[in-house]
Design an enzyme around this catalytic site. Structure first.
Site, mmCIF file in Angstrom:
data_model
loop_
_atom_site.group_PDB
_atom_site.id
_atom_site.type_symbol
_atom_site.label_atom_id
_atom_site.label_comp_id
_atom_site.label_asym_id
_atom_site.label_seq_id
_atom_site.Cartn_x
_atom_site.Cartn_y
_atom_site.Cartn_z
ATOM 1 N N ARG A 23 -47.700 -31.255 38.254
ATOM 2 C CA ARG A 23 -48.055 -32.672 38.071
ATOM 3 C C ARG A 23 -47.419 -33.541 39.153
ATOM 4 O O ARG A 23 -47.954 -34.576 39.524
ATOM 5 C CB ARG A 23 -47.610 -33.163 36.684
ATOM 6 C CG ARG A 23 -48.469 -32.616 35.554
ATOM 7 C CD ARG A 23 -48.228 -33.366 34.252
ATOM 8 N NE ARG A 23 -46.891 -33.153 33.738
ATOM 9 C CZ ARG A 23 -46.547 -32.205 32.877
ATOM 10 N NH1 ARG A 23 -47.473 -31.369 32.428
ATOM 11 N NH2 ARG A 23 -45.318 -32.085 32.464
ATOM 12 N N CYS A 44 -40.920 -19.777 18.253
ATOM 13 C CA CYS A 44 -40.367 -20.421 17.058
ATOM 14 C C CYS A 44 -41.277 -20.225 15.849
ATOM 15 O O CYS A 44 -40.847 -20.357 14.709
ATOM 16 C CB CYS A 44 -40.162 -21.916 17.296
ATOM 17 S SG CYS A 44 -39.195 -22.261 18.775
ATOM 18 N N ILE A 280 -31.800 -21.507 44.255
ATOM 19 C CA ILE A 280 -32.177 -20.906 42.963
ATOM 20 C C ILE A 280 -31.687 -21.798 41.822
ATOM 21 O O ILE A 280 -30.499 -22.146 41.741
ATOM 22 C CB ILE A 280 -31.575 -19.482 42.811
ATOM 23 C CG1 ILE A 280 -32.004 -18.601 43.997
ATOM 24 C CG2 ILE A 280 -32.003 -18.869 41.482
ATOM 25 C CD1 ILE A 280 -31.485 -17.184 43.941
ATOM 26 N N TYR A 281 -32.605 -22.154 40.955
ATOM 27 C CA TYR A 281 -32.300 -22.964 39.773
ATOM 28 C C TYR A 281 -32.428 -22.078 38.531
ATOM 29 O O TYR A 281 -33.122 -21.062 38.558
ATOM 30 C CB TYR A 281 -33.279 -24.129 39.667
ATOM 31 C CG TYR A 281 -33.076 -25.192 40.734
ATOM 32 C CD1 TYR A 281 -32.512 -26.411 40.420
ATOM 33 C CD2 TYR A 281 -33.441 -24.958 42.055
ATOM 34 C CE1 TYR A 281 -32.319 -27.395 41.393
ATOM 35 C CE2 TYR A 281 -33.246 -25.927 43.037
ATOM 36 C CZ TYR A 281 -32.692 -27.137 42.691
ATOM 37 O OH TYR A 281 -32.490 -28.097 43.649
ATOM 38 N N GLY A 284 -32.743 -22.865 30.421
ATOM 39 C CA GLY A 284 -33.028 -22.221 29.136
ATOM 40 C C GLY A 284 -31.873 -21.417 28.573
ATOM 41 O O GLY A 284 -30.707 -21.634 28.894
ATOM 42 N N ASP A 285 -32.235 -20.463 27.717
ATOM 43 C CA ASP A 285 -31.229 -19.670 27.004
ATOM 44 C C ASP A 285 -30.285 -18.925 27.939
ATOM 45 O O ASP A 285 -29.183 -18.548 27.536
ATOM 46 C CB ASP A 285 -31.929 -18.606 26.140
ATOM 47 C CG ASP A 285 -32.624 -19.193 24.934
ATOM 48 O OD1 ASP A 285 -32.631 -20.428 24.790
ATOM 49 O OD2 ASP A 285 -33.170 -18.409 24.134
HETATM 50 P P1 FAD Z 1 -37.939 -17.682 26.579
HETATM 51 O O1 FAD Z 1 -38.789 -18.701 25.959
HETATM 52 O O2 FAD Z 1 -37.453 -16.556 25.719
HETATM 53 O O3 FAD Z 1 -38.738 -17.078 27.806
HETATM 54 C C1 FAD Z 1 -38.168 -16.123 28.635
HETATM 55 C C2 FAD Z 1 -39.260 -15.197 29.135
HETATM 56 O O4 FAD Z 1 -38.802 -14.601 30.325
HETATM 57 C C3 FAD Z 1 -39.574 -14.083 28.180
HETATM 58 O O5 FAD Z 1 -40.926 -14.143 27.752
HETATM 59 C C4 FAD Z 1 -39.286 -12.820 28.979
HETATM 60 O O6 FAD Z 1 -40.225 -11.802 28.740
HETATM 61 C C5 FAD Z 1 -39.358 -13.308 30.400
HETATM 62 N N1 FAD Z 1 -38.547 -12.507 31.319
HETATM 63 C C6 FAD Z 1 -37.225 -12.193 31.175
HETATM 64 N N2 FAD Z 1 -36.829 -11.438 32.231
HETATM 65 C C7 FAD Z 1 -37.898 -11.276 33.034
HETATM 66 C C8 FAD Z 1 -38.104 -10.564 34.254
HETATM 67 N N3 FAD Z 1 -37.137 -9.885 34.846
HETATM 68 N N4 FAD Z 1 -39.336 -10.609 34.801
HETATM 69 C C9 FAD Z 1 -40.343 -11.298 34.197
HETATM 70 N N5 FAD Z 1 -40.202 -11.963 33.049
HETATM 71 C C10 FAD Z 1 -38.993 -11.952 32.476
HETATM 72 N N6 FAD Z 1 -35.514 -22.830 19.053
HETATM 73 C C11 FAD Z 1 -35.589 -24.044 18.476
HETATM 74 O O7 FAD Z 1 -35.136 -25.031 19.073
HETATM 75 N N7 FAD Z 1 -36.162 -24.192 17.246
HETATM 76 C C12 FAD Z 1 -36.678 -23.140 16.553
HETATM 77 O O8 FAD Z 1 -37.207 -23.309 15.444
HETATM 78 C C13 FAD Z 1 -36.591 -21.863 17.126
HETATM 79 N N8 FAD Z 1 -37.065 -20.773 16.469
HETATM 80 C C14 FAD Z 1 -37.011 -19.561 17.081
HETATM 81 C C15 FAD Z 1 -37.501 -18.456 16.385
HETATM 82 C C16 FAD Z 1 -37.467 -17.207 16.984
HETATM 83 C C17 FAD Z 1 -37.984 -16.020 16.218
HETATM 84 C C18 FAD Z 1 -36.951 -17.050 18.299
HETATM 85 C C19 FAD Z 1 -36.927 -15.706 18.950
HETATM 86 C C20 FAD Z 1 -36.441 -18.135 18.973
HETATM 87 C C21 FAD Z 1 -36.464 -19.397 18.375
HETATM 88 N N9 FAD Z 1 -35.946 -20.528 19.030
HETATM 89 C C22 FAD Z 1 -36.000 -21.752 18.422
HETATM 90 C C23 FAD Z 1 -35.291 -20.414 20.344
HETATM 91 C C24 FAD Z 1 -36.244 -20.767 21.461
HETATM 92 O O9 FAD Z 1 -37.417 -20.041 21.318
HETATM 93 C C25 FAD Z 1 -35.560 -20.464 22.793
HETATM 94 O O10 FAD Z 1 -34.393 -21.223 22.875
HETATM 95 C C26 FAD Z 1 -36.462 -20.778 23.987
HETATM 96 O O11 FAD Z 1 -37.656 -20.065 23.918
HETATM 97 C C27 FAD Z 1 -35.722 -20.437 25.282
HETATM 98 O O12 FAD Z 1 -36.573 -20.654 26.369
HETATM 99 P P2 FAD Z 1 -36.397 -19.804 27.708
HETATM 100 O O13 FAD Z 1 -37.447 -20.267 28.641
HETATM 101 O O14 FAD Z 1 -34.993 -19.855 28.126
HETATM 102 O O15 FAD Z 1 -36.658 -18.309 27.261
#
Ligand code: FAD
Length: 565
Positions: A23, A44, A280-281, A284-285
């Site tokens: 965007r 979630c 590199i930035y 997330g988790d």
């Molecule tokens: P993610 O969304 O997990 O995305 C990371 C992605 O990176 C994954 O799909 C993974 O496959 C990919 N990846 C990793 N390594 C590589 C690699 N080497 N090459 C290519 N791809 C890769 N949070 C809330 O605030 N409220 C909620 O109600 C809530 N409920 C949840 C319920 C469940 C069952 C789960 C599992 C989580 C929940 N969360 C909730 C937490 C929330 O989903 C996470 O905090 C959020 O998704 C983190 O975002 P992210 O981008 O850091 O990681």
């Protein structure tokens, strides 16, 4: 402006970054890599898909690579896993998981959003195929398939954080008998114990068997069942177990490429979400954030922060220099008919600091009592002494919790004090709230405490030798009271002052803290030394609820799991 931006991870943080970047910059080349089959899926929502509330699996897929390409012109590569980052050459090594072919891609800027993975400690038997974790859609599919195929009756959920409790509720909703095992002495370990006690009681009412203060020592699996061995020596028989004992940041790629990993185990980033390599930035988790309240480094894996960080990184790649100011851990959870929510820090975390704090408990209705359907909320507020800075809030109730926690969270973000809460002008009509909303009430009580209008005491500070007067009506006392408390209803107090000692502190209790406050004002002005027990008998019940939880039916629920299937 960035020319070629590669993004690792295509869900919360990664997809947000990609969309915002496009965007802001129509010219950048953006490639989004995701090792799984889907991007931007609703992790979630997974527990609710298992429970059947979300019936249509497609609703979990918020975006598809095709639609993302059409809308944002992003080259999305699912089933492509990044194997390594060659920082010197500004390249990543990728494997196409469908063809097995490896290839490299150059970047100008790289964004890491690889998320976190469920913790799997080296417990004997942990790799049994009757043990599941919940991270992505394929995990939910596996659980659903297993339940269907094996006509399962019983499940054990290991870990009582929010994912564990959501799974417990949804498996129960599927008709299974569910036991929850938790190593600490409470569910929702991020909340304080007395607040979690209210959840223990409710889980028990919903026929969830709870094993608290007990960890798993090992699993053993036969053709038809899984045995979950506990450290206490108990063995629980079930069809399958769901492991939800926390998540660890995915830092393998970052560590192997030499990026700095912080003390909590997440990728270290600065306030612009830049790693130790300026190109590199990370978001997330996987990253360590600044705890908004305590200022220390922390891992707070939540969707909201991940999404916002993705957006901020895109802004920064486009030269906007936006700072991420920290995560306050605002979270909310449905536990059957209750909602549990928190923002900021807990009292148990504060006890480990030297911050001077005070707390209060109130139990207001979610809207005026005279309008049908009013439900009680239990609110705990933590604030600094004497400034009144809001440190944390925990709320449990069946209605109105979501609205109040968000007002508190917003007030915290804005740097408001408890004194400011008194002034908030919140929407009111009988079906929605009260002229003095629960948030205002919390502000009034906190201000009264800080300016000395009344002295507060808490039930966990109460000694058996302390003198307590319960100022409720005798009919209320008959339904339960603090042992040894003298009963003088507040309306009789002025006539019975001669019964009260002037040489010792009088601790006042009532139902929720309102009448004891009035009583304390009467007595204080008559020269008595008084303290009000915060939150009244409702708070006392929260502290002592575990006694109810240990009732006979709770034992029966547990016994179910100790017999063969
Ligand atoms: P993610 O969304 O997990 O995305 C990371 C992605 O990176 C994954 O799909 C993974 O496959 C990919 N990846 C990793 N390594 C590589 C690699 N080497 N090459 C290519 N791809 C890769 N949070 C809330 O605030 N409220 C909620 O109600 C809530 N409920 C949840 C319920 C469940 C069952 C789960 C599992 C989580 C929940 N969360 C909730 C937490 C929330 O989903 C996470 O905090 C959020 O998704 C983190 O975002 P992210 O981008 O850091 O990681």
């Amino acid at each position: 402006m960035a020319k070629r931006v590669l993004i690792i991870g295509g869900v919360a943080g990664g997809a947000s970054a990609a969309a915002r970047l496009r965007r802001l910059d129509e010219e950048a080349e953006i490639v989004l890599f995701e090792r799984g089959e889907y991007i931007s899926f609703a992790n979630c929502g997974l527990p609710y898909y298992v429970g059947g509330t979300i019936e249509n699996r497609k609703r979990l897929l918020l975006q598809t690579p095709k639609r993302f390409k059409a809308r944002f012109n992003v080259d999305v590569r699912t089933k492509n896993e990044i194997l390594s980052i060659k920082r010197g050459e500004k390249k990543i090594e990728v494997v196409n998981l469908t063809t097995g072919k490896k290839y490299c891609e150059n970047y100008d800027k790289l964004i890491l959003s690889p998320g976190s993975k469920p913790t799997r400690p080296p417990i004997p038997g942990i790799d049994a195929d009757r043990i599941f974790t919940v991270r992505d859609i394929s995990d939910a599919d596996s659980i659903n398939d297993f339940i269907e195929k094996h006509k399962t009756k019983r499940a054990v959920v290991v870990g009582a954080g929010y994912i564990g409790l959501e799974m417990a509720e949804n498996l129960r909703q599927r008709g299974l008998l569910v036991a929850v095992v938790e190593i600490v002495d409470q569910v929702m370990p991020t909340m304080d114990r007395e607040m979690a006690n209210l959840l223990h009681q409710h889980l028990h009412e919903q026929s969830i068997a709870l094993w608290l203060s007990d960890g798993v020592s090992g699993f053993s699996q036969s053709d038809s069942k899984l045995m979950v061995g506990l450290k206490s020596g108990m063995e629980l028989a079930c069809d399958f177990a769901v492991l939800s004992i926390g998540v660890r940041p995915e830092v393998k790629l970052a560590r192997e490429s030499g990026l700095v990993i912080g003390n909590c185990g997440g990728i270290k980033v600065n306030e612009y979400l830049q790693t130790s390599d300026p190109d590199i930035y990370a978001v997330g988790d996987a990253v360590e954030v600044k705890d908004f309240v305590l200022g220390s480094a922390a891992l707070i894996p939540l969707a909201g922060p991940a999404n916002k960080q993705g957006r901020i990184v895109a802004d920064n790649l486009c030269g906007r220099n936006i700072k991420y100011k920290g995560t306050q851990g605002t979270a909310i959870l449905k536990v059957f008919d209750l909602t549990a929510a928190m923002t900021g820090t807990s009292e148990k975390a504060l006890k480990k600091t030297d911050i001077e704090y005070e707390r209060l408990y109130i139990h207001p209705a979610h809207h005026v009592g005279y309008y049908p359907g009013a439900r009680q909320m239990h609110i705990k507020l933590l604030f600094t002494k004497p400034e009144g800075k809001i440190l944390g809030v925990q709320i449990i109730g069946s209605k109105g919790v979501d609205k109040r926690i968000d007002v508190f969270a917003t007030a915290m973000r804005a740097g408001m004090t408890v004194f400011d809460l008194q002034e908030l002008e919140l929407a009111y009509a009988p079906p929605y709230g009260s002229g003095k909303d629960a948030v205002n009430m919390a502000g009034f009580v906190a201000a009264n405490i800080l300016d000395g209008t009344f002295n507060v005491k808490h039930y966990d500070e109460l000694d058996s030798k302390d003198f307590v007067i319960d100022v409720r009506r005798s009919a209320e006392i008959a339904r339960g009271a603090i042992p040894e408390a003298l009963n003088i209803p507040v309306n009789d107090l002025r006539e019975r002052l001669n019964e009260l000692p002037k040489n010792k502190t009088i601790n006042l209790s009532c139902a929720v803290g309102v009448r004891s406050y009035i009583a304390s004002r009467i007595l204080q002005q008559k020269g008595f030394k008084v303290k009000s027990l915060s939150g009244g008998y409702s708070t006392y019940l929260a502290y002592t609820a575990e006694k109810l939880f240990e009732a006979q039916t709770a034992k029966q629920l547990k016994e179910e799991f100790c017999t063969g299937l």
